[in-house]
Structure formats: structure tokens, C-alpha cells
Write a protein that holds these residues in place. Structure first.
Motif, mmCIF file in Angstrom:
data_model
loop_
_atom_site.group_PDB
_atom_site.id
_atom_site.type_symbol
_atom_site.label_atom_id
_atom_site.label_comp_id
_atom_site.label_asym_id
_atom_site.label_seq_id
_atom_site.Cartn_x
_atom_site.Cartn_y
_atom_site.Cartn_z
ATOM 1 N N MET B 267 0.706 -1.161 0.009
ATOM 2 C CA MET B 267 0.134 0.038 -0.054
ATOM 3 C C MET B 267 0.771 1.252 0.140
ATOM 4 N N GLU B 268 2.017 1.136 0.695
ATOM 5 C CA GLU B 268 2.830 2.228 0.755
ATOM 6 C C GLU B 268 3.397 2.470 -0.519
ATOM 7 N N ALA B 269 3.896 1.422 -1.261
ATOM 8 C CA ALA B 269 4.412 1.633 -2.316
ATOM 9 C C ALA B 269 3.665 2.181 -3.521
ATOM 10 N N ALA B 270 2.180 1.749 -3.436
ATOM 11 C CA ALA B 270 1.192 2.240 -4.332
ATOM 12 C C ALA B 270 0.899 3.676 -3.858
ATOM 13 N N ASP B 271 0.950 3.957 -2.643
ATOM 14 C CA ASP B 271 0.710 5.263 -2.310
ATOM 15 C C ASP B 271 1.803 6.288 -2.810
ATOM 16 N N GLU B 272 2.987 6.065 -2.723
ATOM 17 C CA GLU B 272 4.212 6.620 -3.310
ATOM 18 C C GLU B 272 3.882 6.939 -4.513
ATOM 19 N N THR B 273 3.448 5.950 -5.323
ATOM 20 C CA THR B 273 3.160 6.133 -6.849
ATOM 21 C C THR B 273 2.307 7.166 -7.181
ATOM 22 N N THR B 274 1.082 7.003 -6.584
ATOM 23 C CA THR B 274 0.070 7.788 -6.969
ATOM 24 C C THR B 274 0.288 9.186 -6.305
ATOM 25 N N SER B 275 0.998 9.172 -5.346
ATOM 26 C CA SER B 275 1.380 10.800 -4.761
ATOM 27 C C SER B 275 2.173 11.320 -5.638
ATOM 28 N N MET B 276 3.076 10.717 -6.399
ATOM 29 C CA MET B 276 3.890 11.176 -7.505
ATOM 30 C C MET B 276 3.250 11.681 -8.556
ATOM 31 N N ILE B 277 2.171 10.898 -9.128
ATOM 32 C CA ILE B 277 1.343 11.406 -10.198
ATOM 33 C C ILE B 277 0.671 12.391 -9.727
ATOM 34 N N THR B 278 0.064 12.673 -8.493
ATOM 35 C CA THR B 278 -0.739 13.742 -8.236
ATOM 36 C C THR B 278 0.272 14.913 -8.116
ATOM 37 N N SER B 279 1.530 14.896 -7.648
ATOM 38 C CA SER B 279 2.442 16.272 -7.780
ATOM 39 C C SER B 279 2.611 16.523 -9.028
ATOM 40 N N LEU B 280 2.797 15.464 -10.079
ATOM 41 C CA LEU B 280 3.310 15.846 -11.215
ATOM 42 C C LEU B 280 2.018 16.627 -11.897
ATOM 43 N N LEU B 281 0.905 16.030 -11.784
ATOM 44 C CA LEU B 281 -0.012 16.967 -12.076
ATOM 45 C C LEU B 281 -0.507 18.398 -11.582
ATOM 46 N N ALA B 282 -0.189 18.294 -10.509
ATOM 47 C CA ALA B 282 -0.209 19.644 -9.765
ATOM 48 C C ALA B 282 0.901 20.821 -10.371
ATOM 49 N N VAL B 283 2.114 20.119 -10.556
ATOM 50 C CA VAL B 283 3.211 20.910 -11.001
ATOM 51 C C VAL B 283 2.850 21.385 -12.487
ATOM 52 N N VAL B 284 2.424 20.658 -13.185
ATOM 53 C CA VAL B 284 1.906 20.975 -14.792
ATOM 54 C C VAL B 284 0.951 21.949 -14.606
ATOM 55 N N ALA B 285 0.001 21.801 -13.800
ATOM 56 C CA ALA B 285 -1.099 22.824 -13.546
ATOM 57 C C ALA B 285 -0.375 24.123 -12.964
ATOM 58 N N GLY B 286 0.296 24.092 -12.093
ATOM 59 C CA GLY B 286 0.810 25.086 -11.528
ATOM 60 C C GLY B 286 1.843 26.103 -12.472
ATOM 61 N N LEU B 287 2.380 25.444 -13.401
ATOM 62 C CA LEU B 287 3.087 26.403 -14.638
ATOM 63 C C LEU B 287 2.182 26.997 -15.453
ATOM 64 N N SER B 288 0.836 26.504 -15.442
ATOM 65 C CA SER B 288 -0.271 27.586 -16.215
ATOM 66 C C SER B 288 -0.640 28.487 -15.288
ATOM 67 N N LEU B 289 -0.348 28.530 -13.930
ATOM 68 C CA LEU B 289 -0.786 29.658 -12.901
ATOM 69 C C LEU B 289 0.301 30.751 -13.108
ATOM 70 N N LEU B 290 1.634 29.916 -13.263
ATOM 71 C CA LEU B 290 2.809 30.910 -13.424
ATOM 72 C C LEU B 290 2.807 31.788 -14.489
ATOM 73 N N VAL B 291 2.189 31.075 -15.530
ATOM 74 C CA VAL B 291 1.926 31.800 -16.982
ATOM 75 C C VAL B 291 0.815 32.953 -16.770
ATOM 76 N N GLY B 292 0.056 32.512 -16.038
ATOM 77 C CA GLY B 292 -1.206 33.646 -15.738
ATOM 78 C C GLY B 292 -0.533 34.828 -15.060
ATOM 79 N N GLY B 293 0.408 34.658 -14.232
ATOM 80 C CA GLY B 293 0.949 35.597 -13.513
ATOM 81 C C GLY B 293 1.917 36.436 -14.178
ATOM 82 N N ILE B 294 2.560 35.852 -15.352
ATOM 83 C CA ILE B 294 3.291 36.763 -16.124
ATOM 84 C C ILE B 294 2.375 37.612 -16.977
#
Lengths: 227, 403
Positions: B267-294
Motif C-alpha cells: 500500500m505504501e508503494a502504491a501510495d508513493e506512486t499515486t502521490s507522485m502522479i498527483t504532484s506531477l499533475l499539480a506541477v504542470v497545472a501550477g505552471l499554467s498559474l505561473l504563465v497567468g502571473g506573467i
């Protein structure tokens, strides 16, 4: 509120070249005087006006306004001085578009920290003094040139300054409106306010009790009229 | 002073509604994307977690290792080294254990009337209910007595019951497993899909019945162990390994002839994987926020240039550095805060939309909402400060001369 300029110079850097806009001006203006500053373009009269109006600091020399040395004030202190002691009237009116006449007149009080209710009440009063109480909610572009300049005068008066500075106030006006505006200045002067006026029209200078002629950054002549 | 700056800034924005809206859109989309992406990621994480938890909480599974027939190693689990005594020893000698259920599994054809169904038959003890979170829908589970007496009783999974009985009542009926008759005593509640496949496609019978009457074996194929909590599960795993090595008399150099799988680790291994996917998605979306700031910075710079004369007038009338600074900074912050609020609405709406249209599970995270909003406010400040300073530092004479 007296104005004492002594040996004031102003040097600009223009593309590596030094321009001596003012070459050492000494000038005393007593409270309640109506002074016109005249001179050809490039004579330094606008620079003199900017320094008198605390928009700029002299390079050298001393400027005592109301017993206070202005030459050493910082930007914010200059802003406060402009706000409380000096009223400006410009050739191109310089009203803010998209704001009503009333809001334009009330604007200096915003920066003086006056409360909104009082601001609007006083702005209304001052507008009535220049005969524009019926144009309160109009925007500047709905007014004639003469009316706009009267709004600008109302704005200059709203913080009750003792000095009114006007830079070619009739330059963009027809003769009739120009006369109206000049009559207002005369009346303000008779109330005891100091009026300083920059112009190149002799007719306009006629309203003043004293005419200072500036040429090449120096005072050429200083004439008092006998009334 | 401050409220004045706000009303001046609002008036400034009103003068250019379309432009303010378009600038805001960058932030709206950025914040919305962060929230929507994080909810999708959290949804996946949640789904994986429930699916693993469906196997049983705090579960350890002991399986035999690979057998070795004349040098040819067979598949893992093919060895016959585990027996019931191992299970008994685990339950008696190791602390931190709730339940132990040894089990055997094999696939057989099950027949009732003219219906047949091939499924996996599990032979185990009643403790399996607690370990695997099975609950009974109809009838009852077999008892330890049934295990000892090798009773021919069976508990059906939901899928099996439906396929054999077509909506009829299975309780009390006799089914045939590999031609041997069994009486149905209970039906399990549906559990649905889990990490191991469909958990409802099974028949559970007493362990000894399965070993002796069906399969003809004496060994067991796995031991299910429930630890008392996640805090002790690694200790229990180590203890089981030590105990079984001692029982099987393995020399220090011999590898284990069994495997202890720890579901918490999985479960911990799976949790780690899905957490990584979540952060990846958040970072990509965060980039669009940065573009909005520019975008905010860009439009504020245009606005400062456009309003140079206005700034000159305000300064001539007595506006100080901080008056002008606040006016433009607040404009930028109003854009980012309003954009942030609308973005939250958009993000939540998008999450619901995605879960209802695509059928994905989404979990709206309040942390993501707060973080995205705070980030958008920060972006407004960060990208607003430079244009605002530029405006506040303008020389009044220059500004008044500007055409």
C-alpha cells in the motif's frame, strides 16, 4: 506664506550635455502677491515654475517656502508640501478622464487623508465657488475648455492652499473663457492668496501686480505695477 | 488610506473591464487546473488505497517458496513446506497478531441443477472473515466445528450465487463441487473488484474439508495473518520470518522457503506512486498559474505606461510613493484574488464534471484549494510589485510631460 529663492541653479543632463536651465535665480515673493513669470520658450521659466511648485529640487541654492528649506526634502515630503500648500493649474487642465467633476475636485483630499463624506461636501462647495455646481456629475470630456479649467482651479483650491501656481492657464482657451479664468485668479488674489502665473501673453500678465521676466535662466527684469 | 487605494484600483480595473477579465482568465484557468488535477490525482490515490484495503487491513500473507524438483525450479508458491502447524505456531508464538487463517485454493467446477460455474474454491477457517472483511448477506458462515468435522458446507461469493441460482435462494440447497455434494450455508456480501481481481467470484469451504475431501493434500498454500496495527506490522513480518526459518530448520545460508508479503508495504508503494502522479499533475497545472502571473505583469506594465500622465497628475496633486504603489499593487492583487476565487469555483466544477462524465473518482482537496489560492495571491504580489514600483518611482515632471 513667503517664498525666498536664493542663488537657485538647475542643471540637466541631456544626452551627455549639461544644460543650465537656471543659472542662479534669487527671488522673493511675499504672501498675497500676484506674480506673472514671463519669458520666451527655453528661458527656464517652466523649470523655475517646477521648482517653485515643489515638483523638482534645485541643483544648488536654497528655496525657503514658509520658513522651510525645500531643497533638502525627500520625494514624499515634497508630495505632502504640494498637497497641502500649493494648488496647481495646468495649461492642458490635466483632469482625470472617467472620473466625475466632483471626484476630480476631491482627489487632492484623498491624498490628504480627508474622510469621504467631508471630501465630497467640500468639493461641492468649491465647485459652487467657480460656478459649476450644476456640472458636478459630468465627466471632463463633457465640459467646455473654460469649464474644464474652472474645474482644475476648483481642484487646486480644495485643500485651501495659500499659493496657486498656474502654468499657461489660458493657453488652450478662447479669449472669453480666458478672461473668466483670469477673473477668478484676481478674485482669489484679493482673498489674500499668493498667485504665481507662467505665461507668454502680455495681456494675461496685465492681471498681475508684478511681472518677472526670465531669459537664459536668469531674471532679466522684475516690474511692479502701481495700482 | 488602504480602502482609498482599493477603490481607486477597482475604478482603474473597471475602466478596462475586458482587459482585466482576460488577464484574470490566466489565473482562473491556472487555479482551476491545479484544483481539478489534484482532485483527479487524489481520486486515483483513493481508489488504489481502497482497492488494496479491500484485501484486508494490516494483512500479511505467508506463501511457500518455489519447489525444486531435480534442479528445475517451479513457480513460486508451488512448494509444500507450509502446514497447519506453522499457522498455529504463528498465532501462538508471535505477539501483535489478531487473527490467523491458513488457506488452500484450487479451481473447480461448481454445479447446481443445470447451471455450472468454474471458480476458485478456498478452504480456510472462519477467521478469514475478520481478516478479509467478508460479511454475510444471507445465512451464516461455517464454524470451527465444521472445520474439525470436515463438514460438507459452503459459503458462496455473490458472483457465484448469482450465476448458479439466478436470483433463487441458495441457502440450504446442495451444490456439487468437483462432483462432491456441499450444502450452501451462506452467501457473502458483494465486495467488488480489488487489487487481486473479482473478490466475489469464490466459494469458501472449511479448510480440512478442502484438504482431505476435495484436494487430497496435507499442506497449506497460504497463511493470512492480521496484525493488530500498522505500527507493529513490520515487526510481525520479521518475527514470522524468524519463526518459520527456525521451524523449517533452515541453515543461515539457505534462502527462505516461504515469502511473507506485507500489504502495508504494498500500500505504501502504491501510495508513493499515486502521490507522485498527483504532484506531477499539480506541477504542470501550477505552471499554467505561473504563465497567468506573467500575464498579470505584462498587462500591468502596459497599464502603467498608458497611465503615465495620470500618475503624473496624481503625484502633482500630492500622491506619495506608497499611494501609487498601493494603487497598482492592489489592481494586480484584485485580478489575482478574483481570478483565484473564480478558479476555485471552476476547479471544483471541473472535478465534479470529470467524475460524472468520465466516471473517474475525484477527491476535492481543501489543501489544494488553499494552496492554489495562496499561490495565486502570491503571484499577484510578485508580478504586481515590479510594475507598481515602476509607477511609483516615476518622476512627476516627466510623467506630466508624457503624451
Amino acid at each position: 506664506m513667503s517664498i525666498l529663492l536664493s542663488e537657485v541653479t538647475k542643471v540637466y543632463q541631456l544626452g551627455g550635455e549639461q544644460v543650465n536651465a537656471l543659472a542662479g535665480i534669487t527671488l522673493n515673493i511675499s504672501p498675497g502677491e500676484f506674480t506673472a513669470i514671463m519669458g520666451p520658450s527655453g528661458s527656464g521659466k517652466s523649470t523655475l515654475m517646477n521648482i517653485l511648485g515643489c515638483l523638482d529640487r534645485p541643483t544648488k541654492g536654497s528655496y525657503m517656502l514658509d520658513g522651510q528649506e525645500v531643497a533638502t526634502l525627500n520625494d514624499d515630503q515634497l508630495a505632502i508640501t504640494r498637497n497641502k500648500k500649493i494648488g496647481f493649474v495646468f495649461q492642458s487642465f490635466n483632469l482625470l478622464p472617467r472620473m466625475s467633476t466632483l471626484q476630480n475636485v476631491a482627489l487632492p483630499m484623498v491624498y490628504a487623508g480627508v474622510e469621504k463624506k467631508e471630501r465630497l461636501a467640500r468639493a461641492e462647495q468649491v465647485l459652487a465657488m467657480v460656478g459649476l455646481e450644476s456640472r458636478m456629475n459630468h465627466q471632463p470630456n463633457e465640459l467646455s475648455g473654460g469649464q474644464r479649467q474652472r474645474v482644475a482651479i476648483a481642484r487646486a483650491l480644495v485643500n485651501d492652499p495659500t499659493i496657486i501656481m498656474a502654468d499657461e492657464p489660458t493657453g488652450n482657451l478662447d479669449t472669453k473663457s480666458g478672461d473668466e479664468v483670469m477673473n477668478i485668479f484676481s478674485e482669489l488674489n484679493s482673498q489674500g492668496r499668493t498667485i504665481i502665473l507662467v505665461t507668454h501673453e502680455p495681456d494675461i500678465a496685465e492681471y498681475a501686480g508684478r511681472v518677472v521676466y526670465v531669459r537664459d535662466g536668469l531674471i532679466e527684469r522684475d516690474e511692479w505695477k502701481v495700482r | 488610506m488602504f480602502s482609498e487605494s482599493i477603490s481607486i484600483a477597482l475604478a482603474g480595473l473597471k475602466a478596462n473591464k475586458l482587459r482585466a477579465m482576460l488577464t484574470m482568465l490566466g489565473i482562473i484557468i491556472g487555479v482551476g487546473a491545479v484544483i481539478a488535477m489534484v482532485s483527479i490525482g487524489m481520486g486515483v490515490k483513493d481508489k488504489v488505497a481502497t482497492s488494496i484495503a479491500g484485501l484486508g487491513s494490516n494483512l500479511l500473507v505467508v506463501t511457500p517458496g518455489a519447489s525444486n524438483a531435480g534442479g528445475s525450479r517451479q513457480a513460486a508458491g508451488s512448494s509444500i513446506t507450509l502446514n497447519e502447524k506453522d499457522a498455529l505456531a504463528i498465532s501462538q508464538e508471535i505477539s501483535g497478531i489478531n487473527l490467523v487463517a491458513p488457506a488452500v485454493t484450487r479451481s473447480y467446477q461448481v454445479v447446481f441443477g443445470n447451471q455450472n460455474w468454474t471458480t476458485s474454491i478456498q478452504g480456510t477457517t472462519p477467521d478469514i472473515q475478520g481478516i478479509r472483511n467478508y460479511s454475510i448477506e444471507e445465512g451464516s458462515f461455517f464454524t470451527n466445528q465444521d472445520v474439525e468435522t470436515r463438514a460438507r458446507v459452503a459459503v458462496l461469493g455473490k458472483t457465484v450465487a448469482e450465476n448458479l441460482f439466478n436470483g433463487g435462494t441458495p441457502i440450504g440447497q446442495t451444490i456439487r463441487i468437483n462432483n462432491a455434494p456441499f450444502r450452501v450455508v451462506g452467501v457473502l456480501e458483494a465486495k467488488g473488484e480489488s487489487a487481486g481481481g473479482n473478490q466475489d467470484d469464490t466459494v469458501i469451504i472449511p479448510l480440512k474439508t478442502a484438504q482431505e475431501r476435495l484436494m487430497g493434500i496435507t499442506y497449506i498454500q497460504n497463511i493470512n495473518v492480521q496484525a493488530t496495527g500498522t505500527d507493529v506490522i513490520y515487526q510481525v513480518q520479521d518475527d514470522i520470518t524468524t519463526l518459520l526459518r527456525a521451524r523449517h530448520k533452515l541453515a543461515a545460508t539457505t534462502p527462505d522457503d516461504f515469502t511473507v508479503r506485507n500489504m502495508v508495504a504494498i500500500m505504501e508503494a502504491a501510495d508513493e506512486t499515486t502521490s507522485m502522479i498527483t504532484s506531477l499533475l499539480a506541477v504542470v497545472a501550477g505552471l499554467s498559474l505561473l504563465v497567468g502571473g506573467i500575464g498579470i505583469m505584462n498587462i500591468m506594465l502596459v497599464s502603467v505606461t498608458e497611465r503615465t500622465r495620470e500618475i503624473g497628475i496624481r503625484k502633482a496633486l500630492g500622491a506619495r510613493y506608497q499611494n501609487i504603489l498601493l494603487q497598482f499593487l492592489i489592481e494586480a492583487i484584485v485580478i489575482s484574488v478574483t481570478g483565484g476565487i473564480l478558479g476555485i469555483v471552476l476547479g471544483i466544477g471541473a472535478s465534479y464534471g470529470i467524475s460524472s462524465v468520465a466516471g473517474w473518482k475525484t477527491v476535492i482537496s481543501s489543501l489544494a484549494i488553499v494552496a492554489a489560492f495562496a499561490f495565486s495571491v502570491f503571484i499577484g504580489l510578485f508580478f504586481g510589485i515590479y510594475p507598481a514600483r515602476k509607477a511609483a518611482l516615476l518622476d512627476p515632471i516627466e510623467a506630466l510631460r508624457y503624451e
